[in-house]
Design an enzyme around this catalytic site. Sequence first.
Site, PDB file in Angstrom:
ATOM      1  N   ARG A 141      15.430 -45.065  14.247  1.00 29.58           N
ATOM      2  CA  ARG A 141      16.807 -44.598  14.147  1.00 29.58           C
ATOM      3  C   ARG A 141      17.470 -45.213  12.923  1.00 29.58           C
ATOM      4  O   ARG A 141      18.230 -44.570  12.200  1.00 29.58           O
ATOM      5  CB  ARG A 141      17.613 -44.952  15.404  1.00 29.58           C
ATOM      6  CG  ARG A 141      19.033 -44.358  15.363  1.00 29.58           C
ATOM      7  CD  ARG A 141      19.945 -44.913  16.451  1.00 29.58           C
ATOM      8  NE  ARG A 141      20.272 -46.318  16.211  1.00 29.58           N
ATOM      9  CZ  ARG A 141      19.884 -47.322  16.971  1.00 29.58           C
ATOM     10  NH1 ARG A 141      19.121 -47.106  18.041  1.00 29.58           N
ATOM     11  NH2 ARG A 141      20.222 -48.562  16.679  1.00 29.58           N
ATOM     12  N   TYR A 197      33.824 -22.580   7.572  1.00 27.89           N
ATOM     13  CA  TYR A 197      32.794 -22.203   8.546  1.00 27.89           C
ATOM     14  C   TYR A 197      33.326 -22.443   9.958  1.00 27.89           C
ATOM     15  O   TYR A 197      33.983 -23.451  10.236  1.00 27.89           O
ATOM     16  CB  TYR A 197      31.532 -23.019   8.274  1.00 27.89           C
ATOM     17  CG  TYR A 197      30.516 -23.024   9.384  1.00 27.89           C
ATOM     18  CD1 TYR A 197      29.988 -21.831   9.882  1.00 27.89           C
ATOM     19  CD2 TYR A 197      30.086 -24.221   9.939  1.00 27.89           C
ATOM     20  CE1 TYR A 197      29.061 -21.836  10.923  1.00 27.89           C
ATOM     21  CE2 TYR A 197      29.160 -24.238  10.968  1.00 27.89           C
ATOM     22  CZ  TYR A 197      28.656 -23.042  11.452  1.00 27.89           C
ATOM     23  OH  TYR A 197      27.748 -23.048  12.474  1.00 27.89           O
ATOM     24  N   ASP A 238      31.381 -29.019   0.705  1.00 27.25           N
ATOM     25  CA  ASP A 238      30.237 -28.415   1.380  1.00 27.25           C
ATOM     26  C   ASP A 238      29.526 -27.536   0.358  1.00 27.25           C
ATOM     27  O   ASP A 238      30.039 -26.498  -0.061  1.00 27.25           O
ATOM     28  CB  ASP A 238      30.712 -27.588   2.573  1.00 27.25           C
ATOM     29  CG  ASP A 238      29.561 -27.063   3.427  1.00 27.25           C
ATOM     30  OD1 ASP A 238      28.469 -26.822   2.867  1.00 27.25           O
ATOM     31  OD2 ASP A 238      29.751 -26.855   4.632  1.00 27.25           O
ATOM     32  N   LYS A 266      19.573 -24.518   5.810  1.00 25.06           N
ATOM     33  CA  LYS A 266      19.744 -23.303   5.027  1.00 25.06           C
ATOM     34  C   LYS A 266      18.834 -23.324   3.788  1.00 25.06           C
ATOM     35  O   LYS A 266      17.617 -23.381   3.909  1.00 25.06           O
ATOM     36  CB  LYS A 266      21.221 -23.142   4.676  1.00 25.06           C
ATOM     37  CG  LYS A 266      22.175 -23.321   5.855  1.00 25.06           C
ATOM     38  CD  LYS A 266      21.891 -22.417   7.033  1.00 25.06           C
ATOM     39  CE  LYS A 266      23.013 -22.355   8.051  1.00 25.06           C
ATOM     40  NZ  LYS A 266      23.326 -23.571   8.763  1.00 25.06           N
TER      41      LYS A 266
END
Length: 384
Positions: A54, A107, A179, A204
């Site tokens: 982690r 978004y 973004d 994406k």
Amino acid sequence: MTEHQLPQGFETLAIHAGQEADPQTGAVVTPIYQVSTYKQDGVGGLRNGYEYSRSANPTRTALEECLAALEGGARGLAFASGLAAEDTLLRTVLKPGDHIIIPNDAYGGTFRLFAKVLTRWGVEFSVANMQDLATVRAALRPNTRAVWVETPSNPLLGIADIAGLAEIAHSSDALLVVDNTFASPYLQQPLSLGGDVVVHSTTKYMGGHSDVVGGALVAADAGLGEEIAYHQNAMGAVSGPFDAWLVMRGIKTLAVRMDRHCSNAEKVVELLTAHPKVSEVLYPGLPSHPGHDIAAKQMKAFGGMVSFRVAAGEQAAVEVCNRAKLFTLGESLGGVESLIEHPGRMTHASVVGSALEVPSDLVRVSVGIEQIDDLLADLQQALG
């Protein structure tokens, strides 16, 4: 850069940054370190800084170094999703009582995060047209800590002046968060234009094959990068090693894929602008687009995303989506395959009834890298 290092172009960095051959075996591809814990050389004696995956994992480290190199930032960080990256950033730089300005065409998932999650934590937000710098400046408050922008935006393909927004944000000691998912670092470099943090859904274009979910942050300042890294570990929404490996694999071909996405999108736009059943085409490569000049200045090319409005209205737009065959009806974007969707009923359903509601006759397409004549034929039949 040392005297022995050579300057490296984007395509070279995409393949090599953070991805040196494995020192033990010589493997030219970074191994998938599918491991949770690491043997320590005595109590507190970490081997190369690794103790628990982690906190850090060698596969994720390679991806994070590559991300930083591609965006020209001081620190890259990889997350389990784009929204996990956003949430970690916001809880790093904001506290209850702080204010942030977000786009009026954000978004839907980002809007939901602010409206339904962070407001319950005491964060204030207001909506502004990011294409109008005066409106953004007027939205500043004494407690504004960040300005958030998508450019190009999803799904209206709005273009914002990154350098202009950076000046406005910094005049109020606020951060500019960009973004960069729609453009990818191949087409746009927000940090070089004054941005402080870049956000990506690596699901994406970075991953590029619709087979991984991931997110990323790249900070321009090393100190801020360390703060985000602390919260990344404390909050725990990290990219797993196999997901990190898939994103790295995708990044290696990002440049050549984006070239094809862009060239195919330009041909799709030509068809749509001439079609009698299309009332409007939203694409920053069109000279008629209100953000065209800014996009031409801050982007290498205009991207593979195209939105258009169907003249006969909402139901006709839905029918276009349903009739498409090669354009797969589905959410997400940026994969090698072409996708089509109705934002109002799909990706942006969460903003219906808000200031961010999108037109009901809007169709969004993610133009893939298939043979262009096949894509054009499918759109022709879908439009009827």
